[in-house]
Design a protein around this motif. Structure first.
Motif, PDB file in Angstrom:
ATOM      1  N   GLY A 479       0.736  -1.339   0.059  1.00 38.12           N
ATOM      2  CA  GLY A 479      -0.059   0.023   0.158  1.00 38.12           C
ATOM      3  C   GLY A 479       0.911   1.310  -0.014  1.00 38.12           C
ATOM      4  O   GLY A 479       0.423   2.325   0.256  1.00 38.12           O
ATOM      5  N   ASN A 480       2.194   1.305  -0.057  1.00 40.33           N
ATOM      6  CA  ASN A 480       2.983   2.420  -0.309  1.00 40.33           C
ATOM      7  C   ASN A 480       3.307   3.063  -1.668  1.00 40.33           C
ATOM      8  O   ASN A 480       3.055   2.194  -2.452  1.00 40.33           O
ATOM      9  N   PHE A 481       4.024   3.954  -1.440  1.00 38.42           N
ATOM     10  CA  PHE A 481       4.169   4.917  -2.959  1.00 38.42           C
ATOM     11  C   PHE A 481       3.267   4.643  -3.991  1.00 38.42           C
ATOM     12  O   PHE A 481       3.237   4.319  -4.972  1.00 38.42           O
ATOM     13  N   ARG A 482       2.065   5.097  -3.360  1.00 37.51           N
ATOM     14  CA  ARG A 482       0.772   5.243  -4.252  1.00 37.51           C
ATOM     15  C   ARG A 482       0.856   6.437  -5.231  1.00 37.51           C
ATOM     16  O   ARG A 482       1.379   7.569  -4.874  1.00 37.51           O
ATOM     17  N   THR A 483       0.557   5.877  -6.361  1.00 35.76           N
ATOM     18  CA  THR A 483       0.687   6.962  -7.653  1.00 35.76           C
ATOM     19  C   THR A 483      -0.414   6.639  -8.604  1.00 35.76           C
ATOM     20  O   THR A 483      -0.875   5.648  -8.921  1.00 35.76           O
ATOM     21  N   GLU A 484      -0.950   7.878  -9.009  1.00 35.81           N
ATOM     22  CA  GLU A 484      -1.928   7.820 -10.101  1.00 35.81           C
ATOM     23  C   GLU A 484      -1.249   7.513 -11.653  1.00 35.81           C
ATOM     24  O   GLU A 484      -0.521   8.663 -11.877  1.00 35.81           O
ATOM     25  N   ILE A 485      -1.564   6.528 -12.152  1.00 33.40           N
ATOM     26  CA  ILE A 485      -1.040   6.541 -13.374  1.00 33.40           C
ATOM     27  C   ILE A 485      -1.762   6.816 -14.752  1.00 33.40           C
ATOM     28  O   ILE A 485      -1.267   6.990 -15.670  1.00 33.40           O
ATOM     29  N   VAL A 486      -3.155   6.877 -14.307  1.00 33.01           N
ATOM     30  CA  VAL A 486      -4.100   7.286 -15.572  1.00 33.01           C
ATOM     31  C   VAL A 486      -5.011   8.178 -14.742  1.00 33.01           C
ATOM     32  O   VAL A 486      -5.778   7.620 -14.095  1.00 33.01           O
ATOM     33  N   ASN A 487      -5.202   9.516 -15.193  1.00 32.54           N
ATOM     34  CA  ASN A 487      -6.050  10.388 -14.226  1.00 32.54           C
ATOM     35  C   ASN A 487      -6.792  11.369 -15.293  1.00 32.54           C
ATOM     36  O   ASN A 487      -7.244  12.399 -14.913  1.00 32.54           O
ATOM     37  N   THR A 488      -6.655  10.928 -16.660  1.00 33.05           N
ATOM     38  CA  THR A 488      -7.478  11.890 -17.765  1.00 33.05           C
ATOM     39  C   THR A 488      -8.071  11.062 -18.494  1.00 33.05           C
ATOM     40  O   THR A 488      -7.978   9.812 -18.746  1.00 33.05           O
ATOM     41  N   SER A 489      -9.324  11.600 -19.006  1.00 29.92           N
ATOM     42  CA  SER A 489     -10.190  10.847 -19.834  1.00 29.92           C
ATOM     43  C   SER A 489     -10.596   9.520 -19.421  1.00 29.92           C
ATOM     44  O   SER A 489     -10.697   8.703 -19.937  1.00 29.92           O
ATOM     45  N   LEU A 490     -11.178   9.561 -18.161  1.00 27.26           N
ATOM     46  CA  LEU A 490     -11.714   8.640 -17.475  1.00 27.26           C
ATOM     47  C   LEU A 490     -13.130   8.823 -16.905  1.00 27.26           C
ATOM     48  O   LEU A 490     -13.279  10.023 -16.376  1.00 27.26           O
ATOM     49  N   VAL A 491     -14.142   7.832 -17.144  1.00 27.71           N
ATOM     50  CA  VAL A 491     -15.375   8.235 -16.360  1.00 27.71           C
ATOM     51  C   VAL A 491     -15.816   7.191 -15.502  1.00 27.71           C
ATOM     52  O   VAL A 491     -15.932   7.214 -14.278  1.00 27.71           O
ATOM     53  N   TRP A 492     -15.989   5.912 -16.025  1.00 29.93           N
ATOM     54  CA  TRP A 492     -16.322   4.645 -15.160  1.00 29.93           C
ATOM     55  C   TRP A 492     -15.265   3.611 -15.653  1.00 29.93           C
ATOM     56  O   TRP A 492     -15.607   2.607 -16.285  1.00 29.93           O
ATOM     57  N   PRO A 493     -14.326   3.874 -15.211  1.00 27.59           N
ATOM     58  CA  PRO A 493     -13.403   2.588 -15.403  1.00 27.59           C
ATOM     59  C   PRO A 493     -13.569   1.487 -14.678  1.00 27.59           C
ATOM     60  O   PRO A 493     -13.519   1.260 -13.377  1.00 27.59           O
ATOM     61  N   THR A 523       2.334   4.999 -19.229  1.00 25.21           N
ATOM     62  CA  THR A 523       2.489   5.784 -20.342  1.00 25.21           C
ATOM     63  C   THR A 523       2.145   4.778 -21.614  1.00 25.21           C
ATOM     64  O   THR A 523       1.716   3.647 -21.643  1.00 25.21           O
ATOM     65  N   ASN A 524       2.327   5.285 -22.860  1.00 22.87           N
ATOM     66  CA  ASN A 524       2.175   4.688 -24.051  1.00 22.87           C
ATOM     67  C   ASN A 524       0.522   4.323 -24.044  1.00 22.87           C
ATOM     68  O   ASN A 524       0.118   2.997 -24.413  1.00 22.87           O
ATOM     69  N   ARG A 525      -0.338   5.130 -23.687  1.00 15.75           N
ATOM     70  CA  ARG A 525      -1.775   4.964 -23.554  1.00 15.75           C
ATOM     71  C   ARG A 525      -2.354   4.740 -25.019  1.00 15.75           C
ATOM     72  O   ARG A 525      -2.021   5.652 -25.995  1.00 15.75           O
ATOM     73  N   GLU A 526      -3.129   3.902 -25.427  1.00 12.31           N
ATOM     74  CA  GLU A 526      -3.903   3.523 -26.690  1.00 12.31           C
ATOM     75  C   GLU A 526      -5.117   2.760 -26.527  1.00 12.31           C
ATOM     76  O   GLU A 526      -5.443   2.132 -25.854  1.00 12.31           O
TER      77      GLU A 526
END
Length: 623
Positions: A479-493, A523-526
């Protein structure tokens, strides 16, 4: 009696023979009636009738049958999702199988020592030994709404009959090993329901609940004649046909040839359903080629209408018959585990194979959003949280719901035997040992946690958040080093899955109606699939992604790199498909986990301690 028998035609010959058996056998003849929460017994030979309740604590008892050899009765309860067994006086009750759904008919093979039943939700006809072992799907193709089911295991007959309420109502016949399948009646039917056999005369009686009649015919569907009207379930004994009438709450009998001399046997039963006449003459003795002392079958032996052996060996779901046609071997091929409604079952990865017997089904789910498995232990985990062996045995509650709350996402760390889950009630990610000990929160302040995936060999976990600012996050297994890796163009993931081989993270967004992927750092989102309608859950295996769609109630497959070659795995399911997983030992690779590299194997404790969590964090830094 012999002179009377010889002087009458064939029909009266058998009627008198039944009477002869009654006198010489001097045994009771019981009429068993399934009446919602109870099973009522009526001794129809006693004067006056002796009526008693054998089972009083059912929920929705629908079907009932008996075994004259052991004097046990079997019944199904569609609310409890179970088949039960007990002595005919109601004592010595046992659970035959707790992995069934809507079982509206069952039939005892008193010669071959097996039990057959229909499953409305799975759309199958199944069979197992009378002790509940070696359960297997006998017929699953072109079965849409199976209802009545009866068998004739007598010498050189070995036939089964069933009704289907589906798009093409019909009555079918097959050998008791599922072979030689054929339709014998397909006209003047709408809701073919009850079935029973007049064994001395080789006649099949059937009821239609919509057209309100009882007809009979021979085993080929010919010489059809109508007897009477307004039935639900039916049974035969001597010269009478007995039936339940749900609308007037009665059990009635009449002459089985012309429907006259109607007599009410039981009054005021709350919605009487299935019924069966219990008497040795209803189950004539016969030669059993499946006798365990001589049968070479390693698992289950089924009577067959095909000579010269007149039996076939079969294997439980998840096993296959070897070339010698006697022994069974476990199927090692990967398959797709599907969670739908209140059931978990398995289907092949081949879109052209529409069978659903890749595993023994698990029924009775209350919170079947997500599922995961442990290949080494052959355990399946789901819901709030329960687990069961992949063969359907050892079903247990992993931890009480009062402790866990209402888990939604579920993921197993197969290396350390820890179970992670997302808990919307506490807005957190939690973890517990698979020994069922007290869990602890390792990630808090997650507004709307949904799907969760683990990468034990690299020491990370990933989860989706439906909150106001929807996102996908990553942290160490502690539970450590928590990071948001995708936080744009999302609604109901929604769906979330990992491609361990290519190191790619896939997810489905139900609102944006598409499936995407990225690297493990975001990275390299598609976009992979842009035509999904309401994608909910997904998984990846080999060169394909698989996902469920709530709108179309279907399951799809496509190429994992570009979304091409889309195929339909299942479509137009009766209910929304929830989670899916590919069960394969190659998905749970064995490795030296970061935790073991850093601090050695974790000791057994009563909780998942913070020391343990920090050890994972430290190990993740070293990885």
């Amino acid at each position: 009696f012999i002179s009377i028998i010889l002087n009458y035609n064939n029909i009266l010959h058998h009627s008198v023979l039944y009477f002869f058996l009654n006198l010489t056998g001097s045994r009771e003849a019981l009429l068993l009636v399934a009446s919602r929460n109870q099973i009522v017994s009526d001794d129809i030979l006693a004067q006056p009738n002796i009526i008693q309740s054998l089972v009083r604590d059912g929920r929705n008892i629908v079907a009932v049958d008996f075994d004259s050899v052991t004097e046990r009765i079997y019944w199904s309860d569609t609310t409890q999702d179970r088949i039960w067994s007990a002595h005919k006086n109601g004592t010595d009750r046992t659970i035959f199988d707790s992995g069934v759904t809507v079982t509206e008919s069952l039939a005892v093979d008193w010669v071959g020592r097996n039990l057959y039943w229909t499953d409305y939700i799975l759309e199958t006809i199944e069979v197992a030994k009378l002790d509940g072992s070696h359960r297997t799907v006998l017929i699953s193709e072109n079965v849409t709404n199976p209802r009545g089911l009866v068998v004739d295991p007598r010498n050189n007959t070995h036939l089964m009959f069933w009704t289907d309420w589906g798009r093409n109502p019909r009555i079918e016949r097959a050998s008791m090993d599922g072979k030689l399948r054929t339709t014998i009646i397909s006209n003047k039917l709408y809701w073919p329901n009850g079935l029973t056999i007049d064994y001395p005369n080789n006649l099949l009686y059937f009821a239609d609940a919509y057209l309100d009649f009882i007809d009979y015919c021979d085993y080929d569907g010919k010489n059809r004649k109508q007897v009477l009207q307004h039935p639900h379930a039916i049974t035969i004994f001597e010269d009478f046909v007995y039936w339940t009438d749900r609308y007037v709450n009665r059990v009635i009998r009449a002459n089985k040839w012309h429907g006259q001399n109607q007599t009410v046997m039981l009054y005021n039963l709350p919605q009487p359903m299935g019924l069966v006449a219990l008497h040795p003459a209803r189950q004539p003795a016969g030669y059993n080629p499946c006798d365990p002392r001589s049968s070479p079958c390693t698992h289950i032996c089924l009577l067959s209408a095909i000579g010269p052996r007149f039996y076939s060996c079969a294997c439980p779901s998840g096993w296959t018959l070897a070339a010698d046609q006697f022994t069974c071997a476990r199927v090692e091929d990967p398959f797709l585990v599907v969670v739908r409604d209140s059931i978990i079952y398995g289907i092949p990865l081949n879109p052209n194979d529409k069978s659903n017997d890749a595993m023994v089904p698990v029924a009775g789910l209350l919170n079947g959003y997500d599922v995961d498995f442990d290949d080494a232990e052959q355990m399946i985990y789901w819901g709030e949280i329960h687990r069961v062996k992949s063969d359907g045995t050892n079903r247990t509650e992993f931890a009480p719901a009062a402790i866990l709350g209402s888990p939604v996402g579920l993921a197993l760390d197969w290396m350390s035997q820890n179970l992670y889950y997302s808990n919307p009630a506490s807005q957190s990610i939690e973890v517990s040992k698979t020994s069922g000990l007290i869990p602890c929160i390792i990630v808090s302040q997650v507004p709307r946690p949904r799907a969760i995936m683990l990468d034990p060999c690299r020491g990370y976990m990933y989860w989706t958040d439906w909150g106001t600012n929807a996102k996908i996050e990553r942290a160490t297994l502690g539970g450590n080093f928590r990071t948001e890796i995708v936080n744009t163009s999302l609604v109901w993931p929604n769906g979330l899955t990992l491609d361990y081989e290519d190191q790619r993270l896939y997810w489905a967004d139900a609102s944006l109606q598409k499936i995407e992927r990225c690297s493990l750092t975001g990275t390299n989102r598609e976009v992979i699939v842009s035509t999904a309608i309401y994608p909910f859950a997904m998984t990846v295996y080999d060169q394909h992604i698989y996902w469920t769609d709530w709108n179309t109630r279907s399951i799809y497959r496509a190429n994992k790199h570009d979304g091409s070659d889309q195929r339909v795995m299942l479509q137009n399911l009766p209910s929304r498909p929830m989670d899916i997983h590919v069960l394969s030992n190659s998905k749970q690779q064995q490795c030296s986990s970061p935790c073991e590299q850093a601090v050695g194997i974790w000791p057994t404790t009563n909780t998942v301690s913070l020391t343990m969590a920090h050890a994972v964090s430290r190990a993740s830094l070293l990885a």
